[in-house]
Design an enzyme around this catalytic site. Sequence first.
Site, PDB file in Angstrom:
ATOM      1  N   GLY A  99      -9.115   2.377  -1.326  1.00 43.99           N
ATOM      2  CA  GLY A  99      -9.892   1.580  -2.285  1.00 43.99           C
ATOM      3  C   GLY A  99      -9.086   1.132  -3.501  1.00 43.99           C
ATOM      4  N   PHE A 100      -7.834   0.703  -3.258  1.00 41.95           N
ATOM      5  CA  PHE A 100      -6.989   0.179  -4.349  1.00 41.95           C
ATOM      6  C   PHE A 100      -6.867   1.168  -5.509  1.00 41.95           C
ATOM      7  CE2 PHE A 100      -8.190  -4.550  -3.319  1.00 41.95           C
ATOM      8  CZ  PHE A 100      -7.415  -4.497  -2.174  1.00 41.95           C
ATOM      9  N   LYS A 157      -3.190 -12.450   2.647  1.00 38.04           N
ATOM     10  CA  LYS A 157      -3.220 -11.441   3.722  1.00 38.04           C
ATOM     11  C   LYS A 157      -4.603 -11.403   4.351  1.00 38.04           C
ATOM     12  CE  LYS A 157      -1.825  -6.721   4.723  1.00 38.04           C
ATOM     13  NZ  LYS A 157      -1.112  -5.559   4.174  1.00 38.04           N
ATOM     14  N   ASN A 178      -7.480   4.720   6.538  1.00 39.43           N
ATOM     15  CA  ASN A 178      -7.504   4.910   5.083  1.00 39.43           C
ATOM     16  C   ASN A 178      -8.659   4.154   4.469  1.00 39.43           C
ATOM     17  OD1 ASN A 178      -6.619   2.727   2.902  1.00 39.43           O
ATOM     18  ND2 ASN A 178      -5.645   2.147   4.845  1.00 39.43           N
ATOM     19  N   TYR A 220       4.257  -0.087   8.010  1.00 42.24           N
ATOM     20  CA  TYR A 220       3.691   0.977   7.180  1.00 42.24           C
ATOM     21  C   TYR A 220       3.532   2.233   8.048  1.00 42.24           C
ATOM     22  CZ  TYR A 220       0.957   3.358   3.585  1.00 42.24           C
ATOM     23  OH  TYR A 220       0.524   4.262   2.642  1.00 42.24           O
ATOM     24  N   SER A 221       2.547   2.218   8.956  1.00 43.71           N
ATOM     25  CA  SER A 221       2.291   3.422   9.762  1.00 43.71           C
ATOM     26  C   SER A 221       3.527   3.839  10.554  1.00 43.71           C
ATOM     27  CB  SER A 221       1.129   3.172  10.726  1.00 43.71           C
ATOM     28  OG  SER A 221      -0.002   2.737  10.017  1.00 43.71           O
ATOM     29  N   ASP A 227       3.800   1.734  -1.833  1.00 46.29           N
ATOM     30  CA  ASP A 227       4.189   1.987  -3.226  1.00 46.29           C
ATOM     31  C   ASP A 227       3.267   1.165  -4.125  1.00 46.29           C
ATOM     32  OD1 ASP A 227       5.411   2.605  -5.585  1.00 46.29           O
ATOM     33  OD2 ASP A 227       7.334   1.663  -5.139  1.00 46.29           O
ATOM     34  N   LYS A 228       2.063   1.691  -4.306  1.00 47.41           N
ATOM     35  CA  LYS A 228       1.018   0.923  -4.985  1.00 47.41           C
ATOM     36  C   LYS A 228       1.338   0.671  -6.451  1.00 47.41           C
ATOM     37  CE  LYS A 228      -2.826   2.412  -2.028  1.00 47.41           C
ATOM     38  NZ  LYS A 228      -3.616   1.252  -1.602  1.00 47.41           N
ATOM     39  N   GLY A 271       0.801  -1.221   0.000  1.00 49.86           N
ATOM     40  CA  GLY A 271       0.000   0.000   0.000  1.00 49.86           C
ATOM     41  C   GLY A 271       0.833   1.269   0.000  1.00 49.86           C
ATOM     42  N   SER A 287      -8.616  -6.040   2.504  1.00 49.66           N
ATOM     43  CA  SER A 287      -8.856  -4.600   2.560  1.00 49.66           C
ATOM     44  C   SER A 287     -10.334  -4.374   2.887  1.00 49.66           C
ATOM     45  CB  SER A 287      -8.537  -3.949   1.222  1.00 49.66           C
ATOM     46  OG  SER A 287      -9.112  -2.664   1.195  1.00 49.66           O
ATOM     47  N   GLY A 343       1.094  -2.319  13.597  1.00 49.92           N
ATOM     48  CA  GLY A 343       1.562  -1.663  14.816  1.00 49.92           C
ATOM     49  C   GLY A 343       3.026  -1.842  15.141  1.00 49.92           C
ATOM     50  N   ASN A 364     -11.889  -1.786   2.207  1.00 53.64           N
ATOM     51  CA  ASN A 364     -12.357  -0.681   1.365  1.00 53.64           C
ATOM     52  C   ASN A 364     -12.846  -1.094  -0.011  1.00 53.64           C
ATOM     53  OD1 ASN A 364     -11.556   1.130   3.451  1.00 53.64           O
ATOM     54  ND2 ASN A 364      -9.445   0.798   2.788  1.00 53.64           N
ATOM     55  N   THR A 365     -12.923  -2.399  -0.253  1.00 55.91           N
ATOM     56  CA  THR A 365     -13.505  -2.899  -1.498  1.00 55.91           C
ATOM     57  C   THR A 365     -14.686  -3.767  -1.091  1.00 55.91           C
ATOM     58  OG1 THR A 365     -11.411  -2.831  -2.683  1.00 55.91           O
ATOM     59  CG2 THR A 365     -13.077  -4.344  -3.548  1.00 55.91           C
ATOM     60  N   THR A 419      -1.621  -8.886  10.083  1.00 56.42           N
ATOM     61  CA  THR A 419      -2.904  -8.713   9.450  1.00 56.42           C
ATOM     62  C   THR A 419      -2.960  -7.409   8.630  1.00 56.42           C
ATOM     63  OG1 THR A 419      -3.827  -7.325  11.215  1.00 56.42           O
ATOM     64  CG2 THR A 419      -4.094  -9.704  11.471  1.00 56.42           C
ATOM     65  N   ASN A 420      -4.084  -7.231   7.976  1.00 54.76           N
ATOM     66  CA  ASN A 420      -4.387  -5.956   7.329  1.00 54.76           C
ATOM     67  C   ASN A 420      -4.958  -4.983   8.378  1.00 54.76           C
ATOM     68  OD1 ASN A 420      -5.053  -4.026   5.255  1.00 54.76           O
ATOM     69  ND2 ASN A 420      -5.229  -5.733   3.820  1.00 54.76           N
TER      70      ASN A 420
HETATM   71  C1  FMN Z   1      -2.646   4.318   3.488  1.00 56.03           C
HETATM   72  C2  FMN Z   1      -2.597   2.838   3.556  1.00 56.03           C
HETATM   73  C3  FMN Z   1      -2.787   2.089   2.408  1.00 56.03           C
HETATM   74  C4  FMN Z   1      -2.741   0.699   2.464  1.00 56.03           C
HETATM   75  N1  FMN Z   1      -2.905  -0.016   1.312  1.00 56.03           N
HETATM   76  C5  FMN Z   1      -2.789  -1.366   1.357  1.00 56.03           C
HETATM   77  C6  FMN Z   1      -2.863  -2.124   0.163  1.00 56.03           C
HETATM   78  O1  FMN Z   1      -3.032  -1.589  -0.931  1.00 56.03           O
HETATM   79  N2  FMN Z   1      -2.763  -3.471   0.267  1.00 56.03           N
HETATM   80  C7  FMN Z   1      -2.572  -4.113   1.467  1.00 56.03           C
HETATM   81  O2  FMN Z   1      -2.465  -5.338   1.500  1.00 56.03           O
HETATM   82  N3  FMN Z   1      -2.465  -3.404   2.605  1.00 56.03           N
HETATM   83  C8  FMN Z   1      -2.571  -2.058   2.572  1.00 56.03           C
HETATM   84  N4  FMN Z   1      -2.434  -1.347   3.724  1.00 56.03           N
HETATM   85  C9  FMN Z   1      -2.249  -2.072   5.006  1.00 56.03           C
HETATM   86  C10 FMN Z   1      -0.769  -2.175   5.370  1.00 56.03           C
HETATM   87  O3  FMN Z   1      -0.073  -2.924   4.425  1.00 56.03           O
HETATM   88  C11 FMN Z   1      -0.589  -2.820   6.758  1.00 56.03           C
HETATM   89  O4  FMN Z   1      -0.960  -4.173   6.694  1.00 56.03           O
HETATM   90  C12 FMN Z   1      -1.414  -2.129   7.834  1.00 56.03           C
HETATM   91  O5  FMN Z   1      -1.331  -0.736   7.691  1.00 56.03           O
HETATM   92  C13 FMN Z   1      -0.955  -2.509   9.240  1.00 56.03           C
HETATM   93  O6  FMN Z   1       0.385  -2.197   9.452  1.00 56.03           O
HETATM   94  P1  FMN Z   1       0.872  -0.843  10.198  1.00 56.03           P
HETATM   95  O7  FMN Z   1       0.169  -0.785  11.509  1.00 56.03           O
HETATM   96  O8  FMN Z   1       2.365  -1.024  10.273  1.00 56.03           O
HETATM   97  O9  FMN Z   1       0.482   0.283   9.312  1.00 56.03           O
HETATM   98  C14 FMN Z   1      -2.490   0.049   3.697  1.00 56.03           C
HETATM   99  C15 FMN Z   1      -2.284   0.810   4.848  1.00 56.03           C
HETATM  100  C16 FMN Z   1      -2.323   2.179   4.798  1.00 56.03           C
HETATM  101  C17 FMN Z   1      -2.090   2.978   6.060  1.00 56.03           C
END
Ligand code: FMN
Length: 346
Positions: free
Chosen positions: A120-121, A220, A117, A319-320, A71-72, A69, A182, A298, A184-185, A247-248
């Site tokens: 939505g892909f 995932k 977030n 990510y975060s 680098d989409k 997410g 996700s 986290g 969001n879909t 997890t997601n």
């Molecule tokens: C802005 C944003 C976009 C994301 N887009 C995707 C995505 O396209 N595909 C996916 O599998 N996870 C996506 N994620 C989820 C992250 O890959 C990750 O699993 C999730 O944020 C939990 O990890 P974190 O707490 O380190 O952020 C996205 C997360 C964020 C914050």
Amino acid sequence: MGFLYRKLIRRLLFGFNPELVHDAVIRAAAAAQRVPLLTPAVALAARAKDLPVTVAGLRFRNPVGLAAGFDKNCEAARFLAGLGFGFLELGTVTLRPQPGNPKPRLFRVRESRAIINRMGFNNAGAWQAARSLERLLPLPIPVGISVGKNADCSIENAPKNYLEALKVMYPYGDYFAVNISSPNTLQLRSLHSGDRLRRLVEPMMSYAAGQKRAKPFFVKIAPDLEQADLEAAAALAVEMGFGLIATNTTVSRSAVAERWRAYEGGLSGKPLRELSNGVLARTAKLVKGRVPIIGSGGVFDGETALEKLNLGADLVQVYSGLVYEGPFLVKEILGHLERRGWRPAR
Ligand SMILES: Cc1cc2nc3c(=O)[nH]c(=O)nc-3n(C[C@H](O)[C@H](O)[C@H](O)COP(=O)(O)O)c2cc1C
């Protein structure tokens, strides 16, 4: 370095719209990787001692990866690899380009060190991602590619849509993440149910088995799963031989202030940690080391990375944490793992 980011750069970046900043960061990284010697110089500054680990038949320099997410469109992979990651998960890529949900769709929950977030892909589609990777590969670390479903494709037709995206991306990934989690879909998470998951993953894995190199798969999963769905997914993983990413993001708002209930989407960051770790621990107990697990949710420092590795994750992703702690987070985590004498379980 992390201190400088938190005190200065983060304050500056957080003054602007989150999606604007994200796009600018990706554009800057994509431009930086074209400047001779810049990426190697960053890589030198970000590099920590190697903590090698072999998972799913792939050799990783260290167990800390970039989560999907970020680098989409697979545009900045070479620069991102320079930040010290052990691997990158790029995408989520869908077969056809799509705009994603209406803006605003990305929110900082600053007081909780979290993000909501509902992107939505949004992505430029598989062909564009493939073109980009054609220029950027090979990289010195494994690259995973996350594939998802186009919003206008029904759940019934999802297997074909995922498979077509996989076929386009297959030459470019070292592993593939099947994103069914996700929030969001519409209905995407219904793909967790045993039968649907089998019908989704089977064609992809048999396609891979027919190629010169059969590459590993990960599914995932969501942190909001019922125990029965988690058990079904884990059993299928063991039977078919795919790994799991736990997890997601979560649709739960129980770990953040009341007002965030009004914001639809997936919550990530610190408030996700406990929920995600619970699912990770349950998953590890179910698969008993027979298939690999990647922990995501986290991770903000060495201790929260180590926690996931101790709960049964073979690899972790951030990510975060990268947004809140900055680009030297990987180095900080690896320093901690080294000091604590972390060794891979296998
Ligand atoms: C802005 C944003 C976009 C994301 N887009 C995707 C995505 O396209 N595909 C996916 O599998 N996870 C996506 N994620 C989820 C992250 O890959 C990750 O699993 C999730 O944020 C939990 O990890 P974190 O707490 O380190 O952020 C996205 C997360 C964020 C914050």
